[in-house]
Design a protein around this motif. Structure first.
Motif, PDB file in Angstrom:
ATOM      1  N   GLY A  12       0.800  -1.083  -0.003  1.00 13.36           N
ATOM      2  CA  GLY A  12       0.049   0.081  -0.176  1.00 13.36           C
ATOM      3  C   GLY A  12       0.905   1.371  -0.097  1.00 13.36           C
ATOM      4  N   GLN A  13       2.398   1.279  -0.162  1.00 10.85           N
ATOM      5  CA  GLN A  13       3.013   2.419  -0.250  1.00 10.85           C
ATOM      6  C   GLN A  13       3.028   2.903  -1.636  1.00 10.85           C
ATOM      7  OE1 GLN A  13       6.288  -0.082   1.078  1.00 10.85           O
ATOM      8  NE2 GLN A  13       6.628   1.252   2.588  1.00 10.85           N
ATOM      9  N   THR A  14       2.602   3.991  -1.793  1.00 10.60           N
ATOM     10  CA  THR A  14       2.582   4.719  -3.166  1.00 10.60           C
ATOM     11  C   THR A  14       3.964   4.852  -3.678  1.00 10.60           C
ATOM     12  OG1 THR A  14       0.468   5.928  -2.496  1.00 10.60           O
ATOM     13  CG2 THR A  14       1.638   6.557  -4.510  1.00 10.60           C
ATOM     14  N   ARG A  15       4.347   4.543  -4.677  1.00  8.65           N
ATOM     15  CA  ARG A  15       5.743   4.901  -5.206  1.00  8.65           C
ATOM     16  C   ARG A  15       5.542   5.962  -6.158  1.00  8.65           C
ATOM     17  NH1 ARG A  15       8.615   2.886  -1.371  1.00  8.65           N
ATOM     18  NH2 ARG A  15       8.652   0.472  -1.537  1.00  8.65           N
ATOM     19  N   LEU A  16       4.623   6.100  -7.059  1.00 11.10           N
ATOM     20  CA  LEU A  16       4.494   7.208  -7.799  1.00 11.10           C
ATOM     21  C   LEU A  16       3.084   7.806  -8.094  1.00 11.10           C
ATOM     22  CD1 LEU A  16       6.737   7.921 -10.619  1.00 11.10           C
ATOM     23  CD2 LEU A  16       4.404   8.076 -11.349  1.00 11.10           C
ATOM     24  N   ALA A  17       2.835   8.845  -8.155  1.00 12.12           N
ATOM     25  CA  ALA A  17       1.514   9.265  -8.380  1.00 12.12           C
ATOM     26  C   ALA A  17       1.565  10.332  -9.141  1.00 12.12           C
ATOM     27  CB  ALA A  17       0.642   9.810  -6.977  1.00 12.12           C
ATOM     28  N   GLN A  18       0.432  10.573 -10.198  1.00 14.61           N
ATOM     29  CA  GLN A  18       0.352  11.555 -10.964  1.00 14.61           C
ATOM     30  C   GLN A  18      -0.990  11.633 -11.294  1.00 14.61           C
ATOM     31  OE1 GLN A  18       1.195  14.273 -12.110  1.00 14.61           O
ATOM     32  NE2 GLN A  18       2.187  14.293 -14.140  1.00 14.61           N
ATOM     33  N   TYR A  19      -1.557  12.890 -10.795  1.00 12.54           N
ATOM     34  CA  TYR A  19      -3.026  13.102 -11.310  1.00 12.54           C
ATOM     35  C   TYR A  19      -3.395  14.272 -12.042  1.00 12.54           C
ATOM     36  CZ  TYR A  19      -3.979  10.778  -6.855  1.00 12.54           C
ATOM     37  OH  TYR A  19      -4.029   9.682  -5.907  1.00 12.54           O
ATOM     38  N   PHE A  22      -7.208  18.033 -10.238  1.00 16.24           N
ATOM     39  CA  PHE A  22      -6.747  18.314  -8.729  1.00 16.24           C
ATOM     40  C   PHE A  22      -7.690  17.757  -7.755  1.00 16.24           C
ATOM     41  CE2 PHE A  22      -6.546  20.608  -4.931  1.00 16.24           C
ATOM     42  CZ  PHE A  22      -4.905  20.773  -4.731  1.00 16.24           C
ATOM     43  N   VAL A  25      -4.931  16.619  -0.933  1.00 18.95           N
ATOM     44  CA  VAL A  25      -4.089  15.559  -0.305  1.00 18.95           C
ATOM     45  C   VAL A  25      -4.582  14.519   0.352  1.00 18.95           C
ATOM     46  CG1 VAL A  25      -2.008  15.201   1.041  1.00 18.95           C
ATOM     47  CG2 VAL A  25      -1.957  17.026  -0.191  1.00 18.95           C
ATOM     48  N   VAL A  29      -5.056  10.322  -0.518  1.00 18.63           N
ATOM     49  CA  VAL A  29      -4.824   9.106   0.247  1.00 18.63           C
ATOM     50  C   VAL A  29      -5.644   8.007   0.453  1.00 18.63           C
ATOM     51  CG1 VAL A  29      -3.997   8.797   2.631  1.00 18.63           C
ATOM     52  CG2 VAL A  29      -3.220  10.621   1.682  1.00 18.63           C
ATOM     53  N   LYS A  38      -8.816  -2.605  -3.393  1.00 16.81           N
ATOM     54  CA  LYS A  38      -9.594  -3.276  -4.245  1.00 16.81           C
ATOM     55  C   LYS A  38      -8.737  -4.222  -5.165  1.00 16.81           C
ATOM     56  CE  LYS A  38     -13.808  -1.934  -5.931  1.00 16.81           C
ATOM     57  NZ  LYS A  38     -14.917  -1.067  -6.441  1.00 16.81           N
ATOM     58  N   ARG A  53     -15.721   4.414  -7.711  1.00 20.03           N
ATOM     59  CA  ARG A  53     -16.487   5.655  -7.517  1.00 20.03           C
ATOM     60  C   ARG A  53     -16.906   6.192  -8.925  1.00 20.03           C
ATOM     61  NH1 ARG A  53     -12.796   9.623  -3.797  1.00 20.03           N
ATOM     62  NH2 ARG A  53     -12.235   8.098  -2.373  1.00 20.03           N
ATOM     63  N   ASP A  54     -16.542   7.318  -9.477  1.00 16.92           N
ATOM     64  CA  ASP A  54     -17.024   7.435 -11.018  1.00 16.92           C
ATOM     65  C   ASP A  54     -15.792   7.340 -11.898  1.00 16.92           C
ATOM     66  OD1 ASP A  54     -16.177   9.704  -9.735  1.00 16.92           O
ATOM     67  OD2 ASP A  54     -17.481  10.961 -10.288  1.00 16.92           O
ATOM     68  N   ILE A 105      12.081   3.291  -8.517  1.00 18.67           N
ATOM     69  CA  ILE A 105      10.932   4.120  -8.679  1.00 18.67           C
ATOM     70  C   ILE A 105      10.749   5.034  -7.476  1.00 18.67           C
ATOM     71  CG2 ILE A 105       8.510   4.479  -9.432  1.00 18.67           C
ATOM     72  CD1 ILE A 105       8.746   1.858 -10.998  1.00 18.67           C
TER      73      ILE A 105
END
Lengths: 105, 950
Positions: A12-19, A22, A25, A29, A38, A53-54, A105
């Motif tokens: 469950g550790q995020t190594r990289l995130a790009q959204y 907006f 934070v 999480v 999931k 969700r959507d 990464i």
């Protein structure tokens, strides 16, 4: 439209995130937490697409690292194309950095 | 990540994070890191190189879910740096930290503008990347001219980023981009394929928004797609030896938008689609993705028989594949094909049933979606059963909302009989009442009230059934609000029909009063219950002390509506005779006679006039007066909206002006019923014809092997062949002695699909409906005014029922006043001031057309000083006819038709003065109101109307 790309490991550790839109934070999480739970709950024999969700979520596992892509939930999306997109991403990373693994990464 | 440019501190951080075993451990490290960063950043004179690293570390912290907002301002500062690297990091971190409405954005605009004009293309690229991420509405005017200029920059990377920025603009304000459409189209022909590819996204959005204006691009898109499939792009674009697959997918999706319902455009595509599918079929996943996209495209464009066959055969390969992802695509693809021709689903019934049982949640959902789309009158019961089962077991609110919507829609469209409908709806209300729209509940209540409208005894039997069902439900300890509302209404109306042993009216009243004490989310639910009690006590002369106590205790409720109901009860109880009259039995669908002239008020008015009160002026008169007199005080008084507020006397009203249930308005006013009146329940023909037909009775579900013949209608002639071939598998499911569970399920689910299938295609409403059960018209239901709402909740509107029932005003106050007439079948004449006779003007081009909208008319109407009203004995039968005649004879443009009223606008020639016409048609009478600036013109137009519209 791609909404976000995540790389999260089995712990469950995020190594990289790009959204690409907006989210605060806090929202990020919870989203990441729920998504990885999931994905982890799904077995190999299930398909790589989830509705969450959507978003329509496409994920792919490489060793212990999950690549998760969230897209619009509408008729227009092509899940398999996204799945292959993840694979090119990984191939590109591999080519560029030579032998990538999670820790890099 | 390792390298000489990193400080030891950062290296250690990355390493420790990498090695941490759990999320908690990681969190601890980051909290420490944030403290260190804060300390560093508060030091003065940090070198650009150090700052860069701190920013990266802050990004790292934020990515791991911790707040690093203290670093934002430093990121913005970094963009001002001269040093290229520092600037880039500054922009990149801004992209990650800020969002379009962030307050620091103001500080960034100037820098962006400067960098967009920089000679160094790397600076331009960094700035463009930020534009894509951060641009907001206010920035577009400042930034967009610069960006459009960059579309012809010599560097392809800049052009690519610029077109992506344009895409972003389009998403925020489409108008800003549409002016520059030619420039965007030029990008499609860019020599660099990647720039061309980037332009597809914005072109796709434009096509979606304005398909007509992009049609001429179809040949270009087709030829690009052709070139791609023929490997004309550089090898760099290949992926698993598939040429530019994502570009292909995008192009196909654009084509599917442009080809929708357009035969000419679609014909351009047939050939390339076939070619594309053939070439994509090379056994790799991305090829399947392209095939899937082709299938989607084929189902959306104007259908071609050969292609559909091809699509179906590919889908059947997908759906029977072992690969789960392909199966998923198969099910979704099938759902789309089914919309064109349901017969294809029949081939795959066993697979579909398998998918339904699959442990994979996603696949199950998609299968439910597929089932929803192929529902028809024969399999509706089974399909709804399946959906309800999932509603029961699922906890995901998105899925539940979706399921509720699907079940209600199917139940309303295909219900085989009323009992089934009521039971289904009850289950839905019970399982997830909070997700059901109120309208659904009203439909159900109306069905109970009006019955099928054919056979009175069947209706009564149905009501007995409903009452008994609801009585039993009421015993359950927890019920959703909406269900309680339905129960309260049905029991209030029809409690006397209850036939369950041991339940007297008193018991029912007690049950209801017990129910009031339950906790509710929607406060109006108690109002429903109180009204139900009110009705029971009123109709049966009941003496229930518990009920009365409870009602009394709610007099001090904080809900004014509830309060009012309780006080009304108190008042009514004192005169049981009146109570019975006010709350009659089974009158909810009686027509209500409303005396529109309010003649019963005449003596009162006369008395007041004698006492020196001012005579009533209608809204337009008041407005005109306010204009001419220009007295500010009078203006305030004459604001028309003030007169409609039914606020007076909220509590202790005398019984005469007492707001009763609508149905008895005339009784309360002491008026004899007028033969015509306001039909609050809506005319019968508008009733729930959807549920009326007891379709299931006459026609038992068709055996799948013997489908009715003539019903198969498809958009294209070529389907007859398909039909026969696709029927073949059906008999497999024919009930033979040893049919296993799955087959039985399949047979049930797919019944009617073979031949009668076309009827179930929701996309094709023109298809003849096979079984009588299908002869229902859900869209009409929507058109009906929401009468049940009025029935139940109008208590506080009783004082001015006409206004309360008028649809929401769209065209200013004059419409508000007139609108309610449209609901009247035959209104009694209104005294209309006859225009003074004037010499007839010779016909001449008096008016020219004027394009305006209804709200504009509403706004301008009161400003025009002259009004003429003409009453014409007309032969016109419909409003459309009237508008047509106006348009032809008087050269005005139609604005809007609302029911039996029409608005038209013209300009007075010569010049541009507006002249508005408002016609209200109630054959054979037509009332026309004319408004314009000059009285003479108004009279001339009035004469013109007399001649043209009689």
């Amino acid at each position: 439209m791609i909404k976000f790309i995540l790389m999260v490991n089995k712990q469950g550790q995020t190594r990289l995130a790009q959204y690409y839109e907006f989210l605060s934070v806090r929202e990020r999480v919870t989203l990441e937490g729920e998504l990885i739970r999931k994905c982890l709950s799904r077995s190999e024999s299930q398909c790589s697409f989830v509705e969450y969700r959507d978003y329509r979520v496409v994920y792919r596992r490489y060793a212990s690292l999950y690549f998760i892509v969230g897209i619009d939930n509408d008729e227009d999306c092509n899940e398999l194309a996204i799945l292959e997109f993840i694979h090119t991403l990984v191939e590109t990373l591999d080519k560029y950095f030579e032998n990538v693994c999670e820790l890099d990464i | 990540m390792s390298g000489g440019h990193l400080s030891k501190e950062f290296f250690e951080l990355v390493k420790s994070i990498g090695e941490s075993r759990s999320k908690q451990e990681e969190d601890k490290i980051i909290v420490g890191e944030i403290a260190i960063l804060k300390q560093h950043l508060s030091a003065p004179n940090i070198s650009a190189k150090k700052m860069k690293e701190y920013m990266i570390r802050a990004v790292y912290a934020e990515m791991l879910g911790h707040d690093a907002s203290f670093a934002y301002i430093h990121a913005v500062k970094l963009t001002h740096e001269k040093n290229l690297f520092a600037k880039r990091i500054g922009y990149l971190t801004c992209n990650l930290f800020l969002h379009k409405d962030h307050e620091l954005m103001l500080l960034l605009i100037n820098t962006m503008q400067r960098d967009l004009q920089s000679a160094n293309h790397i600076e331009v690229c960094s700035a463009l990347a930020s534009v894509c991420r951060l641009v907001n509405l206010e920035m577009i005017p400042a930034i967009s001219p610069l960006v459009f200029k960059l579309l012809s920059h010599p560097q392809e990377a800049v052009r690519k980023k610029a077109i992506v920025a344009v895409h972003k603009f389009f998403k925020i304000v489409p108008e800003a981009v549409l002016d520059q459409k030619d420039q965007i189209r030029k990008v499609l022909c860019d020599p660099d394929p990647s720039v061309m590819g980037a332009s597809l996204h914005v072109l796709c959005e434009i096509a979606k928004a304005h398909p007509a204006s992009s049609k001429d691009l179809v040949p270009s898109f087709v030829s690009i797609l052709k070139q791609i499939t023929e490997h004309r792009l550089p090898r760099d674009f290949d992926y698993h030896r598939m040429p530019a697959p994502w570009l292909q997918v995008k192009l196909l999706s654009i084509l599917s938008i442009l080809g929708t319902a357009d035969k000419a455009a679609s014909e351009h595509m047939y050939e390339i689609l076939q070619e594309c599918m053939r070439r994509a079929d090379s056994g790799v996943n991305v090829g399947y993705a392209i095939i899937y996209e082709c299938v989607k495209c084929i189902t959306r464009i104007f259908p071609d028989h050969g292609l559909l066959e091809l699509a179906a055969s590919n889908i059947s390969r997908f759906i029977s594949s072992e690969n789960h992802n392909l199966r998923y695509l198969g099910v979704t693809g099938l759902a789309q094909i089914v919309q064109v021709n349901p017969a294809y689903a029949a081939e795959h019934q066993m697979v579909v049933v398998d998918c339904l049982e699959d442990p994979d949640e996603t696949l199950k959902r998609k299968t439910l979606d597929l089932l929803f789309r192929m529902t028809n009158p024969q399999n509706v019961v089974v399909v709804v059963d399946k959906l309800t089962f999932h509603l029961r077991t699922s906890v995901d609110s998105h899925l539940r909302r979706d399921l509720v919507q699907k079940i209600t829609s199917l139940a309303e469209r295909f219900a085989p009989d009323n009992e089934w409908y009521v039971n289904t709806m009850n289950t839905v209300f019970e399982l997830s009442g909070e997700l059901v729209p109120a309208e659904t509940a009203y439909n159900l209540m109306r069905l109970v009230a009006e019955g099928a409208g054919e056979d009175e005894s069947a209706d009564t039997a149905f009501r007995v059934f409903a009452v008994n069902t609801y009585l039993k439900l009421l015993e359950k300890p927890t019920l959703s609000d909406i269900l309680v509302q339905v129960i309260a209404w049905v029991l209030g109306e029809y409690a006397r029909l209850a036939t369950i042993d041991g339940y007297t009216i008193e018991d029912i009243a007690d049950l209801l009063s017990e129910c009031i004490e339950r906790p509710f989310e929607d406060p109006s639910t108690r109002g429903y219950l109180v009204t139900a009690l009110l009705k029971l006590i009123g109709q049966h002369g009941l003496k229930s002390t518990t009920a009365e106590d409870i009602i009394r205790s709610y007099r001090s409720s904080r809900m004014t509506d509830l309060q009012q109901r309780c006080y009304e009860f108190e008042q009514l109880r004192q005169s049981p005779a009146l109570m019975r009259k006010v709350l009659p039995y089974d009158a909810s669908c009686e027509d209500i006679a409303v005396n529109k002239d309010l003649t019963f008020l005449e003596s009162f008015v006369r008395q007041k006039l004698d006492e020196g009160a001012k005579p009533y002026q209608n809204a337009s008169e008041r407005a005109a007066r306010a204009q001419t007199q220009n007295v500010p005080k009078a203006e305030v008084e004459t604001k028309p909206s003030l007169n409609f507020m039914p606020y007076e006397a909220p509590t202790k009203a005398p019984p005469v002006s007492f707001p009763p249930a609508v149905e008895t308005h005339d009784a309360a006013g002491g008026e004899a019923p007028v033969p015509t009146g306001l039909n609050v329940s809506g005319p019968r023909k508008w009733g729930p014809s959807g549920y009326n037909q007891p379709g299931g009775k006459g026609e038992p579900p068709q055996a799948p092997a013997a489908p009715p013949q003539e019903k198969h209608v498809a958009p294209d002639q070529g389907f007859s062949q398909v039909q026969t071939s696709s029927q073949k598998p059906v008999p497999k499911a024919e009930p033979s002695g040893a049919m296993n569970e799955k087959q039985r399920m399949a047979a049930a689910l797919f019944s009617g699909l073979g031949g009668a299938a076309a009827a179930s295609a929701p996309a094709a409403p023109s298809v003849p409906k096979p079984a009588p059960a299908v002869a229902r018209a859900p869209p009409q239901e929507k058109e009906a005014p929401p009468p049940s709402a009025v029935d139940l909740l109008d208590l506080d509107d009783g004082g001015s029922p006409q206004i309360a029932q008028s649809p929401s005003p769209q065209g200013g106050d004059m419409l508000l006043l007139d609108m309610d007439d449209s609901v009247l079948a035959q209104p009694t004449p209104v005294p209309v001031p006859q225009p003074p006779p004037q010499p007839v003007q010779p016909p001449q081009p008096l008016l020219g057309p004027l394009q305006v909208t209804t709200p504009q008319v509403g706004a301008m109407w009161p400003q025009l000083a002259s009004e003429r009203v003409v009453q014409i004995h007309t032969s016109l039968g419909s409003c459309q006819e009237m508008m047509f005649r106006m348009q032809n004879a008087m050269n005005v443009s139609p604005v809007e038709i609302i029911g039996m009223e029409g608005i038209a606008a013209g300009r007075v020639l010569p010049g541009n003065d507006p002249c508005f016409l408002h016609g209200k048609l109630s054959p054979p009478r037509l009332d026309i109101k004319i408004r314009c600036r000059d009285a003479g013109v108004a009279q001339n137009v009035a004469d013109l109307c007399q001649r043209a519209l009689s």
